[in-house]
Design a protein around this motif. Sequence first.
Motif, short mmCIF file in Angstrom:
data_model
loop_
_atom_site.label_atom_id
_atom_site.label_comp_id
_atom_site.label_asym_id
_atom_site.label_seq_id
_atom_site.Cartn_x
_atom_site.Cartn_y
_atom_site.Cartn_z
N ASN A 192 -13.10 -51.09 -73.74
CA ASN A 192 -13.16 -50.23 -74.91
C ASN A 192 -14.59 -49.90 -75.31
N LEU A 193 -15.49 -49.97 -74.34
CA LEU A 193 -16.87 -49.60 -74.60
C LEU A 193 -17.54 -49.25 -73.28
N TYR A 194 -18.19 -48.09 -73.23
CA TYR A 194 -18.99 -47.74 -72.06
C TYR A 194 -20.17 -46.88 -72.47
N ARG A 195 -21.01 -46.56 -71.51
CA ARG A 195 -22.25 -45.82 -71.76
C ARG A 195 -22.34 -44.67 -70.78
N MET A 196 -22.88 -43.54 -71.24
CA MET A 196 -23.12 -42.41 -70.35
C MET A 196 -24.45 -41.79 -70.73
N THR A 197 -25.48 -42.11 -69.94
CA THR A 197 -26.83 -41.63 -70.25
C THR A 197 -27.39 -40.72 -69.17
N ALA A 198 -26.56 -40.33 -68.20
CA ALA A 198 -27.03 -39.48 -67.11
C ALA A 198 -27.35 -38.08 -67.63
N SER A 199 -28.36 -37.46 -67.03
CA SER A 199 -28.71 -36.08 -67.35
C SER A 199 -27.77 -35.12 -66.60
N VAL A 200 -27.83 -33.87 -66.99
CA VAL A 200 -27.04 -32.85 -66.29
C VAL A 200 -27.43 -32.79 -64.82
N ASP A 201 -28.72 -32.87 -64.53
CA ASP A 201 -29.17 -32.83 -63.13
C ASP A 201 -28.61 -34.01 -62.33
N GLU A 202 -28.61 -35.18 -62.94
CA GLU A 202 -28.05 -36.35 -62.26
C GLU A 202 -26.55 -36.18 -62.02
N MET A 203 -25.86 -35.60 -62.97
CA MET A 203 -24.43 -35.35 -62.80
C MET A 203 -24.18 -34.34 -61.68
N LYS A 204 -25.02 -33.31 -61.61
CA LYS A 204 -24.85 -32.31 -60.55
C LYS A 204 -25.11 -32.89 -59.17
N GLN A 205 -26.05 -33.83 -59.08
CA GLN A 205 -26.31 -34.48 -57.80
C GLN A 205 -25.09 -35.26 -57.33
#
Length: 202
Positions: A3-16
């Motif tokens: 019930n807890l997570y983190r998402m700190t990736a940038s758009v560029d990292e997501m696209k990779q």
Amino acid sequence: MCNLYRMTASVDEMKQLFGSFAGERANLAPREEIFPKYAAPVLRRDVDGLALEEMEWGFPGPKAAGGRPVTNVRNLASPFWRSALANPERRCLVPVTRFSEWSQEPDPATGRKVKHWFGLAARGEGDRDAPFAFAGLWRPGEERSYYAFLTCPPNAMVGAVHPKAMPVMLDPRDYDRWLHGSTEEACALARPYPDDKMTQFA
């Protein structure tokens, strides 16, 4: 139950990791702590591939159960999830950089349970907090869309902290099978992620 997570990736990292997607924006604000009922980025199927959409974490729960949001898909045979699992258009990828499980017992010094964070093992210098994806389901609502993600039995690393379950982490090679495969193919991906590909953060 996660019930807890983190998402700190940038758009560029997501696209990779995920390739191009519709709904792209210049950047995403880092989400250090995402709890149930928070909005977070989700990648769902689109006509031309994937589309980024902010959704609320937790399917609206049954009124008989008090209406609390259902965040984790534990019983894949449940009628509550059956139609979404059977429809590839309702499957999605939930981008993550870490997830947390609470210790079973409180810390003797503080009397409080301790958060333990997990993520991908670093493959090289500067590879800490590399993004990955949970296997998710989503549904539209009147004002917003909602999502939840699958859980499975834990691997040894997560099980040492939380012996009941862990989120279903997808290998990038399985994204297409999760998003487009049959119900049986999709459900077969609900398995523990390999210990040697993960790390526990101090």
